[in-house]
Design an enzyme around this catalytic site. Structure first.
Site, PDB file in Angstrom:
ATOM      1  N   ASP A 161     -43.002 -45.984  43.309  1.00  0.00           N
ATOM      2  CA  ASP A 161     -43.363 -45.255  42.102  1.00  0.00           C
ATOM      3  C   ASP A 161     -43.701 -43.819  42.503  1.00  0.00           C
ATOM      4  OD1 ASP A 161     -45.908 -45.431  43.190  1.00  0.00           O
ATOM      5  OD2 ASP A 161     -46.821 -46.352  41.432  1.00  0.00           O
ATOM      6  N   CYS A 168     -46.311 -48.147  46.411  1.00  0.00           N
ATOM      7  CA  CYS A 168     -46.923 -47.509  45.244  1.00  0.00           C
ATOM      8  C   CYS A 168     -48.255 -46.948  45.714  1.00  0.00           C
ATOM      9  CB  CYS A 168     -47.070 -48.476  44.067  1.00  0.00           C
ATOM     10  SG  CYS A 168     -48.286 -49.791  44.240  1.00  0.00           S
ATOM     11  N   GLY A 169     -49.089 -46.500  44.798  1.00  0.00           N
ATOM     12  CA  GLY A 169     -50.347 -45.881  45.204  1.00  0.00           C
ATOM     13  C   GLY A 169     -51.172 -46.752  46.131  1.00  0.00           C
ATOM     14  N   THR A 170     -51.430 -47.986  45.724  1.00  0.00           N
ATOM     15  CA  THR A 170     -52.204 -48.904  46.571  1.00  0.00           C
ATOM     16  C   THR A 170     -51.337 -49.948  47.262  1.00  0.00           C
ATOM     17  OG1 THR A 170     -52.573 -50.477  44.779  1.00  0.00           O
ATOM     18  CG2 THR A 170     -54.228 -48.712  45.060  1.00  0.00           C
ATOM     19  N   HIS A 197     -45.718 -65.012  60.966  1.00  0.00           N
ATOM     20  CA  HIS A 197     -46.316 -66.214  60.397  1.00  0.00           C
ATOM     21  C   HIS A 197     -45.814 -66.549  59.001  1.00  0.00           C
ATOM     22  CE1 HIS A 197     -50.108 -65.705  63.131  1.00  0.00           C
ATOM     23  NE2 HIS A 197     -48.979 -65.703  63.807  1.00  0.00           N
ATOM     24  N   ARG A 209     -51.372 -44.112  48.879  1.00  0.00           N
ATOM     25  CA  ARG A 209     -52.649 -43.394  48.789  1.00  0.00           C
ATOM     26  C   ARG A 209     -53.661 -43.890  49.812  1.00  0.00           C
ATOM     27  NH1 ARG A 209     -52.694 -43.686  42.331  1.00  0.00           N
ATOM     28  NH2 ARG A 209     -51.637 -41.713  41.904  1.00  0.00           N
ATOM     29  N   HIS A 248     -45.528 -72.541  61.317  1.00  0.00           N
ATOM     30  CA  HIS A 248     -45.449 -71.616  60.186  1.00  0.00           C
ATOM     31  C   HIS A 248     -44.278 -71.969  59.259  1.00  0.00           C
ATOM     32  CE1 HIS A 248     -48.428 -69.335  62.332  1.00  0.00           C
ATOM     33  NE2 HIS A 248     -47.609 -69.186  63.364  1.00  0.00           N
ATOM     34  N   ARG A 250     -45.154 -74.135  56.238  1.00  0.00           N
ATOM     35  CA  ARG A 250     -45.857 -73.427  55.164  1.00  0.00           C
ATOM     36  C   ARG A 250     -44.913 -72.527  54.375  1.00  0.00           C
ATOM     37  NH1 ARG A 250     -49.956 -72.743  59.815  1.00  0.00           N
ATOM     38  NH2 ARG A 250     -51.128 -74.679  59.564  1.00  0.00           N
TER      39      ARG A 250
END
Length: 151
Positions: free
Chosen positions: A8, A65-67, A98, A109, A133, A136
């Protein structure tokens, strides 16, 4: 290897750096957008990368994206996608080793570009360990299959 990238607006500059690093490493990049820093909605690009990976058009994906949170959620809505938000090198390696993560998510950010590129390199260089792994990851694939069948 074909790697899809999506972002974004806050992550546009990071996406450009990621694309450059991938091309330097010899990968073919599929740019799912956004293609500038104008305000846009991350779900569009997370879903686009997820679809490219799930369909096999791309081997792997990187979303930003930002976070990194929202775009990873959006990518993970596509059955077959295992997007992992990674904030350091240890998490990036573990995501591949894993969890067989096929999409890397980075928060522009929250993660400076030099570290983000180190995270990308660690993720690309790691491989799925299988073994305990695999069971799972198989369970996650079964969940995807049930969701696709509508159960």
């Amino acid at each position: 290897m074909k790697i899809a990238v999506g972002n974004d607006h806050p992550a546009y500059e990071l996406k450009c750096a990621v694309k450059k690093r991938l091309e330097e490493r010899g990968h073919e990049v599929i740019d799912a957008g956004s293609h500038n820093a104008e305000s846009t909605d991350y779900p569009i690009y997370g879903a686009a990368v997820g679809e490219l990976v799930a369909s096999g058009e791309a081997d792997l994906g990187v979303v930003m994206c930002g976070t990194g949170i929202g775009i990873s959620i959006a990518a993970n809505k596509t059955p077959g996608v295992r997007a992992a938000l990674c904030w350091n090198i240890t998490a990036a390696r573990a995501a591949r080793e894993h969890n067989d993560a096929n999409v890397l998510a980075i928060g522009a950010r929250l993660t400076a570009s030099p570290l983000a590129l180190d995270i990308l390199d660690a993720w690309l260089d790691a491989g799925f360990e299988g073994g305990r792994h695999a069971r799972r990851v198989g369970q996650i694939s079964e969940m995807d299959a049930r969701r696709s069948e509508g159960n």
